[in-house]
Design an enzyme around this catalytic site. Structure first.
Site, short mmCIF file in Angstrom:
data_model
loop_
_atom_site.label_atom_id
_atom_site.label_comp_id
_atom_site.label_asym_id
_atom_site.label_seq_id
_atom_site.Cartn_x
_atom_site.Cartn_y
_atom_site.Cartn_z
N ARG A 244 55.71 41.55 45.36
CA ARG A 244 55.94 41.59 43.97
C ARG A 244 54.65 42.15 43.39
O ARG A 244 54.49 42.97 42.39
CB ARG A 244 56.48 40.60 43.29
CG ARG A 244 57.88 40.39 43.16
CD ARG A 244 58.28 39.37 42.41
NE ARG A 244 59.91 39.45 42.93
CZ ARG A 244 60.70 38.46 42.44
NH1 ARG A 244 60.15 37.26 41.84
NH2 ARG A 244 62.06 38.37 42.91
N HIS B 121 57.10 36.33 34.82
CA HIS B 121 58.28 35.85 35.42
C HIS B 121 58.12 34.51 36.05
O HIS B 121 59.24 33.68 35.97
CB HIS B 121 58.58 36.91 36.65
CG HIS B 121 59.90 36.76 37.28
ND1 HIS B 121 61.04 36.49 36.67
CD2 HIS B 121 60.14 36.50 38.51
CE1 HIS B 121 62.06 36.25 37.47
NE2 HIS B 121 61.61 36.28 38.59
N GLU C 288 65.16 41.24 49.86
CA GLU C 288 64.15 41.41 48.64
C GLU C 288 62.81 41.96 49.06
O GLU C 288 62.52 41.37 50.41
CB GLU C 288 64.44 40.46 47.75
CG GLU C 288 65.63 40.07 47.06
CD GLU C 288 65.68 39.11 46.04
OE1 GLU C 288 65.85 39.54 44.89
OE2 GLU C 288 65.23 37.79 46.30
N ARG D 257 54.35 34.19 44.71
CA ARG D 257 55.80 33.72 45.38
C ARG D 257 56.47 34.95 46.09
O ARG D 257 56.54 36.09 45.31
CB ARG D 257 56.59 33.05 44.01
CG ARG D 257 57.75 32.76 44.51
CD ARG D 257 58.86 32.29 43.48
NE ARG D 257 59.03 33.50 42.60
CZ ARG D 257 60.14 33.74 42.15
NH1 ARG D 257 61.29 33.07 42.70
NH2 ARG D 257 60.35 34.81 41.36
N HIS E 282 56.95 40.18 36.99
CA HIS E 282 58.11 40.72 37.55
C HIS E 282 57.95 42.31 37.33
O HIS E 282 57.90 42.73 36.23
CB HIS E 282 59.46 40.40 37.39
CG HIS E 282 60.41 40.81 38.45
ND1 HIS E 282 60.72 42.03 38.40
CD2 HIS E 282 60.99 39.95 39.26
CE1 HIS E 282 61.84 42.01 39.46
NE2 HIS E 282 61.94 40.68 40.12
C1 LIG Z 1 65.57 35.97 34.89
C2 LIG Z 1 65.14 35.16 36.08
C3 LIG Z 1 65.67 35.38 37.25
C4 LIG Z 1 65.16 35.00 38.30
N1 LIG Z 1 65.67 34.68 39.81
C5 LIG Z 1 65.37 34.24 40.89
C6 LIG Z 1 66.06 34.43 42.19
O1 LIG Z 1 66.63 35.50 42.32
N2 LIG Z 1 65.52 33.45 43.17
C7 LIG Z 1 64.70 32.86 42.94
O2 LIG Z 1 64.61 31.88 43.88
N3 LIG Z 1 64.30 32.29 41.72
C8 LIG Z 1 64.57 33.14 40.62
N4 LIG Z 1 63.93 33.06 39.47
C9 LIG Z 1 62.99 31.63 39.37
C10 LIG Z 1 63.78 30.47 39.38
O3 LIG Z 1 65.13 30.64 38.42
C11 LIG Z 1 63.09 29.38 38.84
O4 LIG Z 1 61.76 29.16 39.34
C12 LIG Z 1 63.92 28.12 39.03
O5 LIG Z 1 65.15 28.07 38.65
C13 LIG Z 1 63.22 26.71 38.57
O6 LIG Z 1 63.96 25.75 38.57
P1 LIG Z 1 63.60 24.40 38.09
O7 LIG Z 1 64.35 23.40 38.06
O8 LIG Z 1 61.95 24.24 38.42
O9 LIG Z 1 63.41 24.68 36.32
P2 LIG Z 1 64.60 25.36 35.20
O10 LIG Z 1 65.68 25.84 35.97
O11 LIG Z 1 63.72 26.19 34.49
O12 LIG Z 1 64.72 24.04 34.42
C14 LIG Z 1 63.92 23.35 33.72
C15 LIG Z 1 64.61 22.06 32.96
O13 LIG Z 1 63.61 21.47 32.37
C16 LIG Z 1 63.91 21.33 30.71
N5 LIG Z 1 62.97 20.96 30.12
C17 LIG Z 1 61.82 21.51 29.86
N6 LIG Z 1 60.94 21.10 29.03
C18 LIG Z 1 61.57 19.63 28.69
C19 LIG Z 1 61.15 18.74 28.04
N7 LIG Z 1 59.84 18.80 27.33
N8 LIG Z 1 62.09 17.55 27.99
C20 LIG Z 1 63.05 17.63 28.63
N9 LIG Z 1 63.55 18.51 29.48
C21 LIG Z 1 62.73 19.66 29.39
C22 LIG Z 1 64.53 22.60 30.57
O14 LIG Z 1 65.51 22.41 29.60
C23 LIG Z 1 65.56 22.80 31.85
O15 LIG Z 1 66.61 21.90 31.88
C24 LIG Z 1 64.17 33.62 38.49
C25 LIG Z 1 63.90 33.29 37.08
C26 LIG Z 1 64.34 34.01 35.94
C27 LIG Z 1 63.86 33.73 34.72
#
Ligand SMILES: Cc1cc2nc3c(=O)[nH]c(=O)nc-3n(C[C@H](O)[C@H](O)[C@H](O)COP(=O)(O)OP(=O)(O)OC[C@H]3O[C@@H](n4cnc5c(N)ncnc54)[C@H](O)[C@@H]3O)c2cc1C
Length: 560
Positions: A304, A365, A131, A400, A255
């Site tokens: 990006r 993004h 990528e 990132r 993005h």
């Molecule tokens: C469309 C898209 C494509 C992407 N593609 C890639 C990729 O190919 N590769 C890559 O490395 N990254 C990618 N990313 C980025 C990556 O997906 C995210 O940065 C990563 O998944 C974040 O993980 P996380 O566990 O920190 O948060 P999340 O997966 O967002 O989880 C957050 C959690 O916290 C919970 N939450 C939020 N607020 C509260 C609250 N007040 N109380 C209780 N729970 C709460 C939510 O419900 C959720 O369960 C992409 C993101 C998107 C949106």
């Protein structure tokens, strides 16, 4: 200069009507929260995992492209490190990146052992793709373009295998409102609103020796984002109110290739993964001319921020609001096999990538900044950890590198679990109760959300200037002044979080008078290492006014 915003200490909410306790509370069920909770449950007596809606809701499930790790013998952690540092434009913490790239392959192997199934070649080898910003094939993917879905599935299946274990409790539909802390700001739990039954219903308190915030991103601050509706910056806002340090918030990744659905479309928008360009698609203007080849040696696979900025410049000079991504030469069969979800979603919306160039434009993004942590995931507040997108570990710097965020969640969740275990064994972080809730409280009406998103998009969006940032700050403070009300609830709590984090982001963006990574200033279009090679760190002061401090970093020779 924009006046420093005032940040309240609490969201208005009713007094807790129930309480519970655990050793560790993990907030969020994306890759970061699930990985931390699964690991912690093997090491401490009682883990409480709470999540705002259902387990698989969050950005993780939407990740398309994949997860980066130097798994190929021809690749190396050193090369992954170098690509990450280059993408971060001088502001990555090299030690944090070294942790990411050296511990990454082991963390990914553990994820595979847990049950995650990545795509493999006919000979059974894991297929690796490339990528933007990567100089080697090091992106593992699953289901073609459904990597996040598979990772989320595997982690939730692992959780279900232990769900009967008394050592772990899971509460869905549990929105964390605020952090509980002692007079000397030691975090000792959370207040949370549960839509439940029986005793655990409405606002309650949960106490713990340590709290891990893994609440994801802040995309809903903007009108158009790739992030799902739960990405309302709740964890970051709660940490801010509690007094935690927040770093590099001005660096927001837009993005470059988000499907353009027409003027005024808002909310979560469909992403066309960078992996599509990784497989050979390229950007063209309305006349079908490629424009990235003249911008960067990596052309359409430049980092990006470079691609987004080139698109924005191109749109400005052509007076249009989108460009096109041409994938036609990849052929329908290949596209359908390699990117089944993207192709299906495009067709659903009336676009066929096999027969027509797709209209695309940048949209919010990823938040590169967040709750400032050390290499063990500890925040500036005792007892509070942050993991995943909500954190700022230092691995992303100003921008990132693609597919490093899933990896960050995995790697730092492991480290946090280790650190908590070691500290518990040493008798640190005893269970304690909170200080009475005193000091400023705030709440804005849920229906002000659109106005906040509009102000942030116009003023603190893809291209910023002193004037646009001042206008955004002004609009946000009028929303704050005009909309106080007392009825707390999920909509108004989320909206208030968007407002506060939006104010802080705007303030940090105004301080950085240069263009670097995800932060683009039309009035300061050049990078300025002489004045801005460093981090902006902000925290609520004792008088509730936001204090900013500046943390210079050394120049990374040979990289920047
Ligand atoms: C469309 C898209 C494509 C992407 N593609 C890639 C990729 O190919 N590769 C890559 O490395 N990254 C990618 N990313 C980025 C990556 O997906 C995210 O940065 C990563 O998944 C974040 O993980 P996380 O566990 O920190 O948060 P999340 O997966 O967002 O989880 C957050 C959690 O916290 C919970 N939450 C939020 N607020 C509260 C609250 N007040 N109380 C209780 N729970 C709460 C939510 O419900 C959720 O369960 C992409 C993101 C998107 C949106």
């Amino acid at each position: 200069m924009i006046p420093a915003p005032s940040i309240p200490r609490w969201l208005q909410s009713s007094d807790p009507g129930w309480s519970t306790a655990a050793d560790v509370i993990v907030v969020g069920s994306g890759i970061a929260g699930l990985s931390a909770a699964l690991r912690l449950r093997q090491r401490v007596d009682r883990v409480l995992l709470v999540t705002k809606t259902v387990l698989d809701e969050g950005s993780t499930g939407w990740a398309q492209g994949g997860i980066a790790a130097a798994m190929d013998p021809k690749d190396s952690a050193e090369e992954h490190l170098r690509d990450t540092l280059v993408a971060g434009v001088g502001l990555c913490d090299p030690e944090a990146v070294r942790v990411l790239v050296t511990e990454g392959p082991t963390a990914v192997r553990e994820l595979i052992e847990l049950g995650a199934q990545f795509d493999r070649s006919a000979s059974g080898e894991i297929s690796l793709t490339r990528e933007g910003g990567h100089h080697a094939n090091r992106i593992l993917h699953a289901g073609g373009d459904a990597t996040g879905k598979e990772i989320s599935r595997a982690l939730i299946a692992a959780l279900h295998r232990v769900i009967e274990d008394p050592g772990i409790e899971v509460i869905e539909h549990a929105l964390v409102v605020d952090l509980l802390h002692t007079e000397d700001r030691r975090v000792c739990g959370v207040t949370l609103h549960v839509i439940g039954e029986g005793q655990v219903d409405g606002v309650g308190s949960a106490y713990a020796r340590a709290v891990v915030l893994a609440t994801g991103g802040l995309g809903q601050i903007y009108s158009a984002t790739t992030n799902p509706p739960v990405a309302t910056a709740d964890g970051m806002a709660a940490a801010l109110r509690a007094g935690a340090a927040i770093a590099d918030l001005e660096f927001v990744q837009f993005h470059p290739t988000v499907l353009w659905l027409g003027e005024g479309s808002s909310g979560q928008q469909p992403l066309i993964s960078e992996a599509v360009r990784g497989e050979g698609a390229f950007l063209v203007d309305a006349c079908g001319e490629r424009f990235m080849t003249a911008v960067h040696p990596l052309a359409d696979l430049a980092p990006r921020d470079v691609v987004s900025r080139a698109i924005i410049a191109h749109m400005a000079s052509a007076g249009t609001d989108h460009v096109f991504l041409d994938c036609r030469h990849l052929g329908a069969a290949f596209l359908e096999e390699r990117f089944p979800s993207i192709v299906a979603r495009c067709r659903e919306l009336g676009f066929d990538p096999a027969t027509q160039p797709l209209p695309v434009a940048p949209a919010q993004h990823y938040a590169s900044g967040g709750i400032k942590t050390c290499l063990e995931g500890r925040s500036s507040l005792e007892g509070l950890y942050a993991c995943g997108e909500v954190s700022c570990t230092g691995v992303h710097g100003a921008n990132r590198l693609a597919s490093n965020s899933l990896l960050e969640g995995l790697v730092f969740a492991r480290r946090i679990a280790e650190d908590i275990t070691t500290r518990f064994a040493a008798g640190e972080l005893p269970l304690t109760t909170r200080a009475p809730r005193r000091g400023s409280q705030a709440l804005v009406r849920g229906k002000r959300r659109l106005a906040i998103q509009r102000a942030m998009t116009a003023g603190s969006g893809t291209v910023r200037s002193a004037r646009s940032l001042a206008a955004a700050a002004e609009a946000l403070s009028s929303i704050k002044a005009a909309s106080q009300h007392r009825e707390g609830g999920p909509q108004s709590w989320e909206t208030t979080n968007l407002l506060h984090v939006g104010q802080v982001l705007t303030y940090a963006a105004a301080l950085r008078e240069e263009t670097r990574g995800g932060h683009v200033r039309s009035d300061f279009p050049e990078r300025d290492d002489g004045h801005f090679l460093g981090h902006t760190v902000v925290a609520r002061g004792e008088d509730d006014t936001l204090n900013a401090s500046w943390h210079p970093v050394a120049r990374q020779e040979g990289i920047t």
